[in-house]
Design an enzyme around this catalytic site. Structure first.
Site, PDB file in Angstrom:
ATOM      1  N   CYS A 201       0.851  -1.189   0.000  1.00 25.42           N
ATOM      2  CA  CYS A 201       0.000   0.000   0.000  1.00 25.42           C
ATOM      3  C   CYS A 201       0.884   1.235   0.000  1.00 25.42           C
ATOM      4  CB  CYS A 201      -0.954   0.011   1.191  1.00 25.42           C
ATOM      5  SG  CYS A 201      -0.133  -0.019   2.777  1.00 25.42           S
TER       6      CYS A 201
ATOM      7  N   GLU B 149      -8.655   8.394   3.795  1.00 28.56           N
ATOM      8  CA  GLU B 149      -8.237   8.148   2.431  1.00 28.56           C
ATOM      9  C   GLU B 149      -9.373   7.675   1.540  1.00 28.56           C
ATOM     10  OE1 GLU B 149      -3.688   6.630   3.293  1.00 28.56           O
ATOM     11  OE2 GLU B 149      -5.245   5.101   3.089  1.00 28.56           O
TER      12      GLU B 149
END
Length: 179
Positions: A67, A114
Site C-alpha cells: 500500500c 483516504e
C-alpha cells in the site's frame, strides 16, 4: 537534506485539490489519495505482509501485500506498480477492482483518511520483501485470514479490516462464474 514526501489531497469526489507533506497530512487527518495491492497465488491464497515495526504507523501489523500513496502527478495504477517491487520484491500484472473510503485513528497520533484505489494481481513466483518495509510475509486462505481477523483484529491494519468486509466480487484469485 531529506526530501519530504508529498501526497495528493482530494475532495469527497476524489478530485485533486492540492498536495501536503505525508506525515502532516496523517497528523491532521486530511482526505488524501492512496492505493492498495491485494495479491493472490494460483492456489487461491492471499499474500499478507507484516509491516516493519519502525513504520510511522501500524508497525508490526499484518496487512495486504502493498500500500502507499501516489506521488503528485502520478496515476494510482502506476504508483501501485512502482511500489509493489519496492516493498515485496516482485511485480505482477495488476487490475483495478474499485475504491474504498475510510477514516481511522491510528497509533502515534496518526489519522488515515483516504480514498483508496484497490488493485489485485496473481503471483506464484519468489517474494523478496524489503526488510525496511516488511518484517515478514505469509500466504493464507481468505477464510483463515477472515477468521483470524475476527478473533484478533488488533493484529491487522485498520484498512485491511475494511477490505475484508468490502465484498468485492474479485476479492479472490479466480472470480466466481456467473450463471
Amino acid at each position: 537534506m531529506e526530501m519530504l514526501e508529498k501526497v495528493i489531497l482530494i475532495d469527497d469526489y476524489d478530485r485533486e485539490i492540492g498536495t501536503g507533506e505525508k506525515h502532516e497530512v496523517h497528523k491532521q487527518g486530511s482526505l488524501h489519495r492512496a492505493f492498495s495491492v491485494i495479491v493472490w497465488d494460483s492456489a487461491d491464497r492471499l499474500l499478507l505482509q507484516k509491516r516493519h515495526t519502525s513504520k510511522y504507523h501500524s508497525g508490526g501489523l499484518w496487512t495486504n501485500a502493498c500500500c502507499g500513496h501516489p506521488r503528485p502527478g502520478e496515476d494510482s495504477a502506476a504508483a501501485a506498480s512502482r511500489r509493489l517491487p519496492q516493498e515485496m520484491g516482485f511485480l505482477c500484472p495488476l487490475e483495478a477492482i474499485g475504491t474504498i473510503r475510510y477514516r481511522a485513528e491510528l497509533d502515534h497520533d496518526m489519522i488515515e483518511h483516504e480514498i483508496v484505489h484497490v488493485f489485485h494481481g496473481i503471483h506464484d513466483g519468489s517474494i523478496v520483501p524489503n526488510p525496511d518495509e516488511a518484517e515478514d510475509y505469509r500466504w493464507a486462505s481468505l477464510q483463515d485470514v477472515q477468521a483470524d481477523a475476527l478473533a484478533a483484529p488488533e493484529r491487522y491494519t485498520a484498512w485491511f479490516g475494511k477490505y475484508l468486509k468490502a465484498k468485492w466480487p474479485v476479492m479472490r484469485a479466480v472470480p466466481e462464474k456467473s450463471n
